[in-house]
Design a protein around this motif. Structure first.
Motif, PDB file in Angstrom:
ATOM      1  N   GLN A 147       7.522   7.346  18.123  1.00  0.00           N
ATOM      2  CA  GLN A 147       6.573   6.415  18.729  1.00  0.00           C
ATOM      3  C   GLN A 147       5.148   6.943  18.656  1.00  0.00           C
ATOM      4  N   GLN A 148       4.993   8.256  18.827  1.00  0.00           N
ATOM      5  CA  GLN A 148       3.647   8.826  18.792  1.00  0.00           C
ATOM      6  C   GLN A 148       3.048   8.731  17.399  1.00  0.00           C
ATOM      7  N   ILE A 149       3.860   8.974  16.388  1.00  0.00           N
ATOM      8  CA  ILE A 149       3.370   8.829  15.009  1.00  0.00           C
ATOM      9  C   ILE A 149       2.976   7.381  14.746  1.00  0.00           C
ATOM     10  N   LEU A 150       3.831   6.456  15.177  1.00  0.00           N
ATOM     11  CA  LEU A 150       3.554   5.035  14.983  1.00  0.00           C
ATOM     12  C   LEU A 150       2.316   4.620  15.769  1.00  0.00           C
ATOM     13  N   PHE A 151       2.183   5.155  16.972  1.00  0.00           N
ATOM     14  CA  PHE A 151       1.048   4.802  17.821  1.00  0.00           C
ATOM     15  C   PHE A 151      -0.263   5.284  17.219  1.00  0.00           C
ATOM     16  N   ASN A 152      -0.282   6.496  16.715  1.00  0.00           N
ATOM     17  CA  ASN A 152      -1.524   7.062  16.171  1.00  0.00           C
ATOM     18  C   ASN A 152      -1.862   6.486  14.794  1.00  0.00           C
ATOM     19  N   ALA A 153      -0.843   6.308  13.969  1.00  0.00           N
ATOM     20  CA  ALA A 153      -1.098   5.768  12.627  1.00  0.00           C
ATOM     21  C   ALA A 153      -1.468   4.289  12.699  1.00  0.00           C
ATOM     22  N   ASN A 154      -0.871   3.575  13.635  1.00  0.00           N
ATOM     23  CA  ASN A 154      -1.142   2.153  13.844  1.00  0.00           C
ATOM     24  C   ASN A 154      -1.076   1.360  12.535  1.00  0.00           C
ATOM     25  N   PRO A 155       0.066   1.382  11.839  1.00  0.00           N
ATOM     26  CA  PRO A 155       0.164   0.627  10.582  1.00  0.00           C
ATOM     27  C   PRO A 155       0.012  -0.877  10.785  1.00  0.00           C
ATOM     28  N   ASP A 156       0.246  -1.334  12.007  1.00  0.00           N
ATOM     29  CA  ASP A 156       0.087  -2.763  12.282  1.00  0.00           C
ATOM     30  C   ASP A 156      -1.336  -3.214  11.996  1.00  0.00           C
ATOM     31  N   LYS A 157      -2.301  -2.378  12.330  1.00  0.00           N
ATOM     32  CA  LYS A 157      -3.695  -2.732  12.085  1.00  0.00           C
ATOM     33  C   LYS A 157      -4.059  -2.549  10.621  1.00  0.00           C
ATOM     34  N   ILE A 158      -3.608  -1.466  10.024  1.00  0.00           N
ATOM     35  CA  ILE A 158      -3.968  -1.193   8.630  1.00  0.00           C
ATOM     36  C   ILE A 158      -3.380  -2.254   7.709  1.00  0.00           C
ATOM     37  N   ILE A 159      -2.101  -2.523   7.879  1.00  0.00           N
ATOM     38  CA  ILE A 159      -1.427  -3.485   6.993  1.00  0.00           C
ATOM     39  C   ILE A 159      -1.729  -4.917   7.402  1.00  0.00           C
ATOM     40  N   GLY A 160      -1.604  -5.201   8.711  1.00  0.00           N
ATOM     41  CA  GLY A 160      -1.750  -6.572   9.165  1.00  0.00           C
ATOM     42  C   GLY A 160      -3.158  -7.109   9.057  1.00  0.00           C
ATOM     43  N   LYS A 161      -4.149  -6.259   9.275  1.00  0.00           N
ATOM     44  CA  LYS A 161      -5.529  -6.737   9.320  1.00  0.00           C
ATOM     45  C   LYS A 161      -6.267  -6.554   8.012  1.00  0.00           C
ATOM     46  N   PHE A 162      -5.788  -5.642   7.158  1.00  0.00           N
ATOM     47  CA  PHE A 162      -6.524  -5.358   5.923  1.00  0.00           C
ATOM     48  C   PHE A 162      -5.682  -5.590   4.670  1.00  0.00           C
ATOM     49  N   VAL A 163      -4.490  -5.007   4.614  1.00  0.00           N
ATOM     50  CA  VAL A 163      -3.692  -5.097   3.393  1.00  0.00           C
ATOM     51  C   VAL A 163      -3.236  -6.523   3.129  1.00  0.00           C
ATOM     52  N   ILE A 164      -2.651  -7.160   4.137  1.00  0.00           N
ATOM     53  CA  ILE A 164      -2.124  -8.517   3.935  1.00  0.00           C
ATOM     54  C   ILE A 164      -3.242  -9.520   3.649  1.00  0.00           C
ATOM     55  N   PRO A 165      -4.348  -9.552   4.411  1.00  0.00           N
ATOM     56  CA  PRO A 165      -5.434 -10.493   4.061  1.00  0.00           C
ATOM     57  C   PRO A 165      -6.047 -10.244   2.691  1.00  0.00           C
ATOM     58  N   THR A 166      -5.933  -9.006   2.179  1.00  0.00           N
ATOM     59  CA  THR A 166      -6.470  -8.737   0.844  1.00  0.00           C
ATOM     60  C   THR A 166      -5.778  -9.585  -0.211  1.00  0.00           C
ATOM     61  N   HIS A 167      -4.517  -9.918   0.004  1.00  0.00           N
ATOM     62  CA  HIS A 167      -3.801 -10.757  -0.957  1.00  0.00           C
ATOM     63  C   HIS A 167      -4.424 -12.144  -1.045  1.00  0.00           C
ATOM     64  N   ARG A 168      -4.926 -12.643   0.049  1.00  0.00           N
ATOM     65  CA  ARG A 168      -5.624 -13.934   0.007  1.00  0.00           C
ATOM     66  C   ARG A 168      -6.927 -13.815  -0.767  1.00  0.00           C
ATOM     67  N   VAL A 169      -7.608 -12.671  -0.599  1.00  0.00           N
ATOM     68  CA  VAL A 169      -8.838 -12.444  -1.358  1.00  0.00           C
ATOM     69  C   VAL A 169      -8.536 -12.421  -2.858  1.00  0.00           C
ATOM     70  N   LEU A 170      -7.452 -11.753  -3.229  1.00  0.00           N
ATOM     71  CA  LEU A 170      -7.058 -11.718  -4.642  1.00  0.00           C
ATOM     72  C   LEU A 170      -6.752 -13.119  -5.153  1.00  0.00           C
ATOM     73  N   ASN A 171      -6.128 -13.938  -4.325  1.00  0.00           N
ATOM     74  CA  ASN A 171      -5.844 -15.312  -4.740  1.00  0.00           C
ATOM     75  C   ASN A 171      -7.118 -16.130  -4.871  1.00  0.00           C
ATOM     76  N   GLY A 172      -8.112 -15.833  -4.031  1.00  0.00           N
ATOM     77  CA  GLY A 172      -9.404 -16.475  -4.198  1.00  0.00           C
ATOM     78  C   GLY A 172     -10.041 -16.114  -5.527  1.00  0.00           C
ATOM     79  N   VAL A 173      -9.874 -14.857  -5.927  1.00  0.00           N
ATOM     80  CA  VAL A 173     -10.388 -14.422  -7.239  1.00  0.00           C
ATOM     81  C   VAL A 173      -9.673 -15.159  -8.367  1.00  0.00           C
ATOM     82  N   MET A 174      -8.360 -15.346  -8.224  1.00  0.00           N
ATOM     83  CA  MET A 174      -7.611 -16.077  -9.251  1.00  0.00           C
ATOM     84  C   MET A 174      -8.082 -17.525  -9.347  1.00  0.00           C
TER      85      MET A 174
END
Length: 693
Positions: A159-186
């Motif tokens: 839990q501490q690793i998950l809490f500090n790394a916070n992948p929910d923010k990295i993936i949910g807020k940046f990685v996943i929306p980037t796919h929409r940006v790529l689709n905008g480029v397409m």
């Protein structure tokens, strides 16, 4: 003497054939010259027709290439959406693992309240007595406590690793929306291809015409046919989905309006095509088994997640099956898919008080679309769930409640997993999972009123938020095990009319504190614009309004596959290459003439007939321009090999060019088709006999 010679010459007859011969030579000369001139004209006519065919075919080829590029771009968009779902599935699985492992610890704490930190005066006094004075029980309790201490340490570390790394923010807020940006480029790339194609179509590929015949200079006809071709090229573009040639500018990153969801709205139908294809393409990995198994997005049962060899397929099937026995009940489900606007919204997915009716729309056939269209979602939202339940023993005996097995209507915060399968599942609408949300992720668009447009995540709430997060509300756990996200609930063992009976005993139940988190980490703008084929006729040929813009009418001719028209003219001077521009240094192609005027006059009486030796006479320019005139029609058409029944679309790259019948394409010309079809009687049979190209 002179008169006698003259009389004798008049009586001679041996020179009479000379006059006839001279006339015959003249006639034969004219015939030969006429044959040469006709042959030359026919040659130029064929050459001009070939030039027109080459131009129309080239335009059709460019349009077909553009449509095929759209197909590859749209397929890339689909792959990006599937990739975004894969990342969200991974997030959902990670936080499911946290909740599931925490629930296991909560179960052990429930059956052994003396382990860890005792709670309350009773257990503070009773636990030392049970651990030291009761034979055998004290040994069992010590073993369980040591195991729980080790398990708690490992759980706390995870839990501490998950809490500090916070992948929910990295993936949910940046990685996943980037796919929409790529689709905008397409989509922007598709716009660029469309603009390039329009520039060539508008000029009727004049470079092709110049390469075939430098003497052709039909600017007026090229301008007219170019404008018509751009109009016909515009019609297949479903403008509510993306840009179109007559309005090529559109923000590639601004989504198609998520609020359009009704069947009568063309934006909804456009989004539904992309959303349905994306949902149908949810294939997690191109591999069987391993860390990322086949079907990861569509199914995350334990048997799918644990990498087992083929020889242990029986165990895999067992893990993927629901365990439903009188002693123990367990099931695990997981799925990710595109969803429709308002399915769910914030209010539907954050309900935590009684009645416990949050809305899980991932598995419902009734997605709220009017009329009901089942799983045809539009991609306005994106949902993932990894739901499970753990139950020991029957759910109750009359008024007696089993604290180790929650019923459908029990508070999920008191349960291990989510027990609400089949909750209020009555009547003809069998939607057993509609209230099951622990654990799940709901990425939402800006119109769903979620916190910072970041959706809702059903996950463990700890005593504090992860670093960098700004949640709307934190449901802190209570009890002695709150440090590991375990919430203590006092469960009444006897209920009467839904309430705890007076003086009824209560028991402490410890479960993972899974609650809705509005953390702002899951924004999802919706489907970005894309090129979509107009599957029906919403407007008449090139600007004519349809009777109903909201609904497509049946397109009777070519199913909106665009035609390319070329009309060319060669003036008499261009036919003979008077300017010597076609073949430099080789002279002109002037016709054969008997004199400089090109005319032979016959004068036998007062009238003077004239034979014009020029191959193309100077004629009226009111209807057809002077000289040679040709017309050609090309077409960009769709055909999937082996399947003629598949409708044209911009998702499969099966567009090809061809030369097409001019007469059959008459309905793509403004008013021409209607005029020909309205001819009376026998006159209607004349056009197909005249228009043969």
């Amino acid at each position: 003497m002179f008169t006698r010679v003259l009389r004798q010459s008049f009586r001679r007859q041996e020179g009479q054939a000379l006059v006839v011969a001279a006339l015959m030579v003249l006639i034969m000369s004219i015939a030969v010259l006429a044959t040469v001139n006709i042959g030359h004209t026919i040659h130029e006519r064929i050459r001009l027709q070939n030039t027109a065919d080459a131009a129309s075919y080239s335009m059709a080829a460019m349009e077909a290439r553009a449509f095929n590029f759209y197909a590859y771009a749209n397929r890339t968009q689909v792959s990006h959406y599937v990739s975004a779902m894969m990342w969200q599935s991974l997030l959902s699985l990670i936080y499911f693992a946290e909740a599931f492992l925490t629930d296991i610890y909560g179960f052990m704490k429930t059956i052994n309240p003396c382990a860890g930190d005792p709670d309350g005066v009773f257990w503070t006094v009773a636990c030392p007595i049970l651990e030291n004075l009761v034979p055998y029980l004290s040994q069992i309790m010590r073993i369980i406590e040591r195991f729980m201490d080790t398990y708690k340490t490992l759980l706390r570390s995870f839990q501490q690793i998950l809490f500090n790394a916070n992948p929910d923010k990295i993936i949910g807020k940046f990685v996943i929306p980037t796919h929409r940006v790529l689709n905008g480029v397409m989509f922007f790339a598709s716009q660029a291809v469309m603009a390039s194609t329009v520039s060539h179509v508008l000029q009727t590929t004049d470079t092709v015409i110049a390469a075939n015949d430098k003497n052709v200079d039909s600017k007026l006809s090229q301008l007219a046919s170019g404008a018509l071709n751009v109009c016909l090229f515009d019609q297949p573009h479903f403008r509510e989905a993306g840009a179109h040639p007559l309005n090529p500018i559109r923000n590639p990153f601004q989504p198609i309006d998520p609020r359009k969801w009704k069947h009568s709205e063309k934006e909804a139908r456009a989004k539904r095509s992309m959303g349905a294809i994306t949902n149908a393409t949810r294939y997690a990995c191109d591999a069987e088994g391993g860390a990322c198994p086949e079907g990861f997005i569509t199914s995350r049962k334990l048997g799918d997640l644990i990498p087992l060899p083929d020889g242990l397929g029986i165990i895999r099937d067992l893990l993927s099956s629901d365990i439903d026995t009188p002693i123990f009940k367990f099931a695990k489900y997981g799925q990710t898919r595109m969803l429709t606007y308002n399915n769910p919204n914030r209010s539907k997915i954050t309900q935590t008080g009684r009645p416990y009716t949050p809305r899980n729309t991932i598995r419902d056939w009734n997605d709220g679309i009017e009329p009901t269209l089942g799983m045809l979602a539009q991609g306005d939202n994106m949902g993932s769930d990894d739901v499970y339940w753990i139950k020991f023993g029957p759910e109750g005996f009359g008024p007696f409640r089993n604290p180790f097995a929650c019923a459908e209507d029990d508070n999920p915060r008191e349960c291990w997993g989510d027990p609400r399968k089949d909750y209020k599942d009555t009547g003809s609408q069998k939607l057993p999972f509609k209230h099951v949300t622990k654990s799940s992720i709901w990425a939402m668009n800006e119109y769903e009123d979620s916190h910072n447009d970041g959706g809702v995540h059903w996950r463990i709430h700890h005593t504090r938020q992860p670093p960098g997060d700004n949640w709307r509300r934190l449901f802190r756990p209570s009890g002695p095990e709150s440090e590991v996200g375990v919430h203590r609930s006092e469960v009444c063992l006897i209920k009467v009319f839904g309430r705890c009976a007076p003086l009824a005993p209560e028991i402490d139940v410890y479960a993972a504190n899974v609650m809705p988190a509005e953390d702002g980490n899951h924004p999802w703008g919706g489907i970005v614009p894309f090129m979509h084929f107009e599957p029906g006729q919403y407007a008449g040929t090139c600007g004519g309004a349809a009777s109903n813009e909201a609904a497509a009418t049946r397109y009777q001719h070519d199913f909106n596959q665009p035609s390319t028209w070329v009309a060319l003219n060669k003036t008499p001077d261009q036919i003979i290459n008077k300017g010597k521009t076609d073949h430099a240094g080789t002279g002109s192609n002037d016709i054969a003439l008997l004199n400089d005027n090109g005319r032979v006059k016959w004068k036998f009486a007062t009238s003077t007939p004239t034979l014009n030796m020029k191959s193309v006479a100077d004629g009226s320019k009111l209807i057809f321009p002077t000289g040679l005139n040709v017309i050609s029609r090309g077409q960009a058409y769709y055909h999937r090999p082996g399947n003629w029944a598949e409708h044209p679309n911009f998702f499969n790259p099966y567009w090809r060019p061809r030369l097409a019948s001019v007469y059959q394409g008459r309905h793509t010309l403004p008013y021409a088709g209607q005029l020909i079809d309205s001819l009376p009687g026998v006159l209607k049979d004349i056009p197909p006999k005249i228009i043969t190209h």
